[in-house]
Design a protein around this motif. Structure first.
Motif, PDB file in Angstrom:
ATOM      1  N   TRP A  63     -33.651   8.600 -14.148  1.00 12.07           N
ATOM      2  CA  TRP A  63     -32.825   9.352 -13.206  1.00 12.07           C
ATOM      3  C   TRP A  63     -33.401  10.764 -13.131  1.00 12.07           C
ATOM      4  N   LEU A  64     -33.229  11.425 -11.989  1.00  9.36           N
ATOM      5  CA  LEU A  64     -33.732  12.783 -11.809  1.00  9.36           C
ATOM      6  C   LEU A  64     -32.575  13.753 -11.588  1.00  9.36           C
ATOM      7  N   VAL A  65     -32.573  14.816 -12.363  1.00 14.93           N
ATOM      8  CA  VAL A  65     -31.630  15.913 -12.189  1.00 14.93           C
ATOM      9  C   VAL A  65     -32.430  17.034 -11.540  1.00 14.93           C
ATOM     10  N   VAL A  66     -32.163  17.285 -10.259  1.00 12.80           N
ATOM     11  CA  VAL A  66     -32.938  18.250  -9.488  1.00 12.80           C
ATOM     12  C   VAL A  66     -32.092  19.500  -9.265  1.00 12.80           C
ATOM     13  N   THR A  67     -32.588  20.641  -9.738  1.00 11.60           N
ATOM     14  CA  THR A  67     -31.896  21.902  -9.487  1.00 11.60           C
ATOM     15  C   THR A  67     -32.855  22.860  -8.785  1.00 11.60           C
ATOM     16  N   ARG A  68     -32.291  23.723  -7.943  1.00 10.20           N
ATOM     17  CA  ARG A  68     -33.055  24.735  -7.223  1.00 10.20           C
ATOM     18  C   ARG A  68     -32.543  26.108  -7.649  1.00 10.20           C
ATOM     19  N   TRP A  69     -33.480  27.006  -7.895  1.00  9.33           N
ATOM     20  CA  TRP A  69     -33.171  28.346  -8.390  1.00  9.33           C
ATOM     21  C   TRP A  69     -33.913  29.393  -7.577  1.00  9.33           C
ATOM     22  N   ARG A  70     -33.325  30.562  -7.467  1.00  7.45           N
ATOM     23  CA  ARG A  70     -33.949  31.679  -6.739  1.00  7.45           C
ATOM     24  C   ARG A  70     -35.309  32.018  -7.337  1.00  7.45           C
ATOM     25  N   ASP A  71     -35.402  32.006  -8.670  1.00  2.31           N
ATOM     26  CA  ASP A  71     -36.644  32.356  -9.350  1.00  2.31           C
ATOM     27  C   ASP A  71     -36.585  31.859 -10.794  1.00  2.31           C
ATOM     28  N   GLU A  72     -37.708  31.943 -11.466  1.00  2.00           N
ATOM     29  CA  GLU A  72     -37.812  31.489 -12.860  1.00  2.00           C
ATOM     30  C   GLU A  72     -36.849  32.248 -13.774  1.00  2.00           C
ATOM     31  N   GLU A  73     -36.695  33.526 -13.531  1.00  2.00           N
ATOM     32  CA  GLU A  73     -35.806  34.343 -14.359  1.00  2.00           C
ATOM     33  C   GLU A  73     -34.356  33.856 -14.294  1.00  2.00           C
ATOM     34  N   LYS A 127     -36.477  22.732 -10.553  1.00  2.00           N
ATOM     35  CA  LYS A 127     -36.553  22.201 -11.916  1.00  2.00           C
ATOM     36  C   LYS A 127     -36.027  20.779 -11.871  1.00  2.00           C
ATOM     37  N   ILE A 128     -36.808  19.843 -12.371  1.00  2.00           N
ATOM     38  CA  ILE A 128     -36.430  18.434 -12.372  1.00  2.00           C
ATOM     39  C   ILE A 128     -36.420  17.950 -13.810  1.00  2.00           C
ATOM     40  N   ASN A 129     -35.266  17.481 -14.242  1.00  2.00           N
ATOM     41  CA  ASN A 129     -35.153  16.862 -15.554  1.00  2.00           C
ATOM     42  C   ASN A 129     -35.185  15.358 -15.319  1.00  2.00           C
ATOM     43  N   ALA A 130     -36.278  14.712 -15.733  1.00  2.00           N
ATOM     44  CA  ALA A 130     -36.436  13.267 -15.583  1.00  2.00           C
ATOM     45  C   ALA A 130     -35.896  12.612 -16.849  1.00  2.00           C
ATOM     46  N   ILE A 131     -34.757  11.936 -16.726  1.00  2.00           N
ATOM     47  CA  ILE A 131     -34.070  11.354 -17.883  1.00  2.00           C
ATOM     48  C   ILE A 131     -34.189   9.838 -17.829  1.00  2.00           C
ATOM     49  N   THR A 132     -34.820   9.279 -18.839  1.00  2.00           N
ATOM     50  CA  THR A 132     -34.951   7.831 -18.945  1.00  2.00           C
ATOM     51  C   THR A 132     -33.776   7.296 -19.749  1.00  2.00           C
ATOM     52  N   VAL A 133     -33.059   6.339 -19.172  1.00  2.00           N
ATOM     53  CA  VAL A 133     -31.864   5.778 -19.807  1.00  2.00           C
ATOM     54  C   VAL A 133     -32.005   4.260 -19.928  1.00  2.00           C
ATOM     55  N   PRO A 134     -31.317   3.652 -20.893  1.00  2.00           N
ATOM     56  CA  PRO A 134     -31.298   2.189 -20.941  1.00  2.00           C
ATOM     57  C   PRO A 134     -30.709   1.645 -19.639  1.00  2.00           C
ATOM     58  N   ALA A 135     -31.105   0.444 -19.275  1.00  2.00           N
ATOM     59  CA  ALA A 135     -30.692  -0.147 -18.001  1.00  2.00           C
ATOM     60  C   ALA A 135     -29.181  -0.159 -17.797  1.00  2.00           C
ATOM     61  N   ASP A 136     -28.415  -0.261 -18.854  1.00  2.00           N
ATOM     62  CA  ASP A 136     -26.958  -0.352 -18.727  1.00  2.00           C
ATOM     63  C   ASP A 136     -26.248   0.992 -18.917  1.00  2.00           C
ATOM     64  N   SER A 137     -26.998   2.101 -18.937  1.00  2.00           N
ATOM     65  CA  SER A 137     -26.388   3.407 -19.223  1.00  2.00           C
ATOM     66  C   SER A 137     -26.348   4.370 -18.050  1.00  2.00           C
ATOM     67  N   GLY A 138     -26.874   3.981 -16.906  1.00  2.00           N
ATOM     68  CA  GLY A 138     -26.893   4.875 -15.759  1.00  2.00           C
ATOM     69  C   GLY A 138     -25.516   5.312 -15.312  1.00  2.00           C
ATOM     70  N   ASP A 139     -24.562   4.376 -15.311  1.00  3.06           N
ATOM     71  CA  ASP A 139     -23.203   4.730 -14.884  1.00  3.06           C
ATOM     72  C   ASP A 139     -22.594   5.782 -15.810  1.00  3.06           C
ATOM     73  N   GLY A 186     -28.395  33.108  -9.133  1.00  2.00           N
ATOM     74  CA  GLY A 186     -29.685  32.548  -8.758  1.00  2.00           C
ATOM     75  C   GLY A 186     -29.679  31.048  -8.540  1.00  2.00           C
ATOM     76  N   PHE A 187     -28.559  30.380  -8.807  1.00  2.00           N
ATOM     77  CA  PHE A 187     -28.476  28.933  -8.613  1.00  2.00           C
ATOM     78  C   PHE A 187     -28.337  28.631  -7.127  1.00  2.00           C
ATOM     79  N   GLU A 188     -29.142  27.686  -6.628  1.00  2.00           N
ATOM     80  CA  GLU A 188     -29.124  27.356  -5.206  1.00  2.00           C
ATOM     81  C   GLU A 188     -28.672  25.935  -4.895  1.00  2.00           C
ATOM     82  N   GLY A 189     -28.739  25.025  -5.862  1.00  2.00           N
ATOM     83  CA  GLY A 189     -28.305  23.665  -5.563  1.00  2.00           C
ATOM     84  C   GLY A 189     -28.663  22.680  -6.648  1.00  2.00           C
ATOM     85  N   PHE A 190     -28.034  21.504  -6.571  1.00  2.60           N
ATOM     86  CA  PHE A 190     -28.179  20.472  -7.590  1.00  2.60           C
ATOM     87  C   PHE A 190     -27.998  19.084  -6.979  1.00  2.60           C
ATOM     88  N   GLU A 191     -28.800  18.132  -7.423  1.00  2.00           N
ATOM     89  CA  GLU A 191     -28.612  16.721  -7.097  1.00  2.00           C
ATOM     90  C   GLU A 191     -28.930  15.893  -8.335  1.00  2.00           C
TER      91      GLU A 191
END
Length: 109
Positions: A51-61, A5-17, A35-40
Motif C-alpha cells: 500500500w502507498l501512503v502519499v503525502t504532499r508538503w510545501r518543502d522538506e523543512e 513523500k511516499i511510505n510504501a508499506i508491505t502488509v500480509p494479504a489479509d491485513s490491508g483492511d 506546510g502540509f498539502e495533502g494525503f492519500e
C-alpha cells in the motif's frame, strides 16, 4: 516547491483492511500541520500487497518539522491512550521522496 513523500508499506494479504481502518481512525490528524498539502492512502488493485501512503508538503523543512512533532509521535505510537499495544500491520516499509518534475492538471478541454 512541493515535495512528495511516499511510505510504501508491505502488509500480509489479509491485513490491508486493518491498515485502512487505522488510517481512517487518524483521518485529519496531519491536516493542520504547517506546510502540509495533502494525503492519500492508495490500495493496490492487483495482486500486490504494498500500500502507498502519499503525502504532499510545501518543502522538506515542513515534512521534517512534522516528523519531529508531538502529533507525529502520537500518531505513530504502538499504544494509544493506555490501550494495549497494537501489533504492527506492516511487514516492512520504505520512505520514498520525490519532487514534481512535470504533469497535467487534467482540466484540458
Amino acid at each position: 516547491m512541493t515535495i512528495i513523500k511516499i511510505n510504501a508499506i508491505t502488509v500480509p494479504a489479509d491485513s490491508g483492511d486493518e491498515l485502512a481502518k487505522r488510517f481512517a481512525a487518524r483521518a485529519g490528524a496531519v491536516d493542520n500541520q504547517d506546510g502540509f498539502e495533502g494525503f492519500e492512502l492508495l490500495q493496490p488493485t492487483d495482486d500486490r500487497n504494498t500500500w502507498l501512503v502519499v503525502t504532499r508538503w510545501r518543502d522538506e523543512e515542513s515534512f521534517e518539522a512534522w516528523q519531529k512533532s508531538r502529533a507525529f509521535a502520537q500518531g505513530h505510537a504502538q499504544e494509544s491512550g493506555g490501550a494495549p499495544a497494537q501489533k504492527p500491520v506492516g511487514m516492512s516499509s520504505e520512505l520514498w521522496s520525490y519532487k514534481i518534475a512535470g504533469g497535467s492538471t487534467g482540466n484540458a478541454g
